[in-house]
Design an enzyme around this catalytic site. Structure first.
Site, mmCIF file in Angstrom:
data_model
loop_
_atom_site.group_PDB
_atom_site.id
_atom_site.type_symbol
_atom_site.label_atom_id
_atom_site.label_comp_id
_atom_site.label_asym_id
_atom_site.label_seq_id
_atom_site.Cartn_x
_atom_site.Cartn_y
_atom_site.Cartn_z
ATOM 1 C CB ALA A 83 -0.890 0.005 1.239
ATOM 2 C CE LYS A 84 5.310 4.994 -0.215
ATOM 3 N NZ LYS A 84 6.468 4.153 0.182
ATOM 4 N N GLY A 85 0.355 5.748 0.924
ATOM 5 C CA GLY A 85 -0.541 6.864 1.160
ATOM 6 C C GLY A 85 0.206 8.163 0.945
#
Ligand code: NAD
Length: 424
Positions: free
Chosen positions: A113-115
């Site tokens: 994931a990445k934010g």
């Protein structure tokens, strides 16, 4: 006044294109079917939120925030949160996929994931940042969770932001949930060994590669680009293992010392000079471009993406490149590097020591227990060595560079697991 080197000529690549180019090569070699290709290519979830924050001047400002879960096949998704003005959903998508492959390469039970939040943290007060992190956490409450999606620091964020995130999530939950985020301060459940973990993993994989190439560390030299968290620790560990670190650099310039730097001294200098090497007198001033093509045995790019390009790849003299940074080699330069016979330990393997110890942080939080630094290091070294061996053997089996082999290992693992889990 700090000397800021003019930006080198770089091929700034679209990170998604760069990741997909390697992904496609590996998928073809694996004979991945079209169905699975489409599934692995696309993220499972993309969330975009607008956060309304009261600034110190009393006015409301709107910030766009993102969270992309690329895959949750191997386990809960894992990936950092970036604060930067130039982030886009496309970039976050590419970085999320990168995390899927990285976790799979080192065989830890996480998806990717990445934010990100589009903001300039250097222009915000501590109070504004805290409100932004808390608002982001509230907005992502249904996405995050120790069994769902576990954020961590990335560019522009650090332990303080993770502490606020953990606190806000815990308040909403009515109980302390340390395992919702990693990269926390030690007192809040952070892990010993996390700060130096990425640089340590770079050293471990570099030494494994040197063993295969029959390079003796005591008779070898290296150049390290970047002297931040990854670069300074990698340089320190390489020097401890007997290599002469002949070139170092940061954004203010690069330095050459044919006898090898005393890295502890350089770290002391940096820490007492506003975190930069500006004005350092322990070596001759060279440029960051010269560092990349310097006469050394091992090159460790540990600063930023796209520094090894078609413009300088043919001038590189090192026999081994170990990618501490994410994406330091442009995909268009891959062929030049390979044709010169330079061995590359790719980013998704070389810098995975960080996410490995983040995983240990989560494990310790869930056990309610704290490991000694020794245990953390022993276990992460073992994981890095096993991952290296696996990628190395895959490279031999398919007769491909280690970068493609790392993607083959990762894609095969996620694809096989996906098929076992099944779907609609
Ligand atoms: P950092 O901010 O601590 O350090 C970056 C260093 O690079 C600084 O010394 C900076 O001056 C230098 N730098 C920036 N631009 C430069 C340029 N044009 N030329 C030369 N030096 C330059 O960052 P970090 O945490 O050490 O991360 C470095 C790289 O490693 C990034 O690509 C990051 O994504 C990657 N990475 C970091 C971790 C981690 O655990 N910190 C884990 C995996 C990957």
């Amino acid at each position: 006044m700090a000397y800021i080197e003019p930006a080198p000529i770089i091929d700034k690549e679209n990170p998604f294109e760069s990741m997909m180019s390697r992904f496609n090569t590996a998928a073809e070699l694996l004979g991945l079917d079209n169905e699975t290709y489409e599934i692995l290519k696309n993220p499972v979830k993309q969330v975009i939120v607008n956060l309304h924050i009261t600034m110190d001047n009393g006015k409301k400002q709107v910030f766009e925030g993102y969270r992309v879960i690329h895959s949750d096949t191997l386990g809960p998704a894992k990936g950092g949160i970036r604060f930067a003005m130039d982030v886009s959903i496309d970039e976050v998508k590419a970085l999320a996929a990168w995390m899927t492959w990285k976790c799979a390469v080192v065989d830890i039970p996480y998806g990717g994931a990445k934010g990100a939040i589009k903001c300039d943290p250097t222009k915000m007060s501590k109070g504004e940042l805290e409100r932004l992190v808390r608002a982001y956490t509230q907005a992502m409450y249904d996405v995050f969770g120790p069994d769902k999606d576990i954020p961590a620091p990335d560019m522009g964020t650090g332990p303080q932001e993770m502490a606020w995130l953990m606190d806000e999530y815990s308040k909403m939950n009515g109980r302390t949930v340390q395992g919702v985020v990693t990269g926390k301060p030690l007192v809040l459940g952070g892990s010993l060994g996390r700060t130096e973990a990425t640089g340590r993993g770079v050293m471990i994989t570099a030494l494994e590669a040197m063993l295969k190439l029959k390079m003796n560390p005591a008779h070898s030299s290296c150049a390290v680009q970047g002297f931040g968290n990854v670069g300074s620790h990698a340089a320190m560990f390489m020097a401890e293992r007997g290599l002469k670190v002949k070139a170092i650099s940061d954004v203010t310039g690069a330095y050459w010392n044919d006898k090898g730097f005393d890295i502890a001294e350089v770290i002391k200098y940096r820490d007492s000079h506003n975190k930069t090497l500006d004005g350092f007198k322990g070596g001759d001033l060279i440029t960051n471009e010269e560092l990349l093509t310097a006469p050394v045995d091992v090159l460790l790019p540990c600063a930023k993406e796209d520094v090894i390009t078609v413009h300088n790849a043919d001038k590189i003299q090192a026999k081994l490149i170990v990618e501490g940074a994410n994406g330091p080699t442009s995909y268009k330069a891959d062929d030049i590097i390979n044709s010169k016979g330079i061995v590359v330990v790719p980013d998704i393997l070389a810098n995975a020591g960080g996410v490995t110890v983040s995983y240990f942080e989560w494990v310790q939080n869930r056990m309610g227990y704290k490991w000694e630094a020794d245990r953390v290091n022993r276990r992460s070294d073992r994981i890095m060595k096993q991952a290296f061996e696996n990628v190395y053997n895959t490279a031999k089996k398919y007769n491909v560079p280690m970068r493609i082999a790392a993607y083959i290992v990762a894609i095969a693992k996620v694809a096989d697991t996906y098929k076992l889990r099944g779907g609609f």
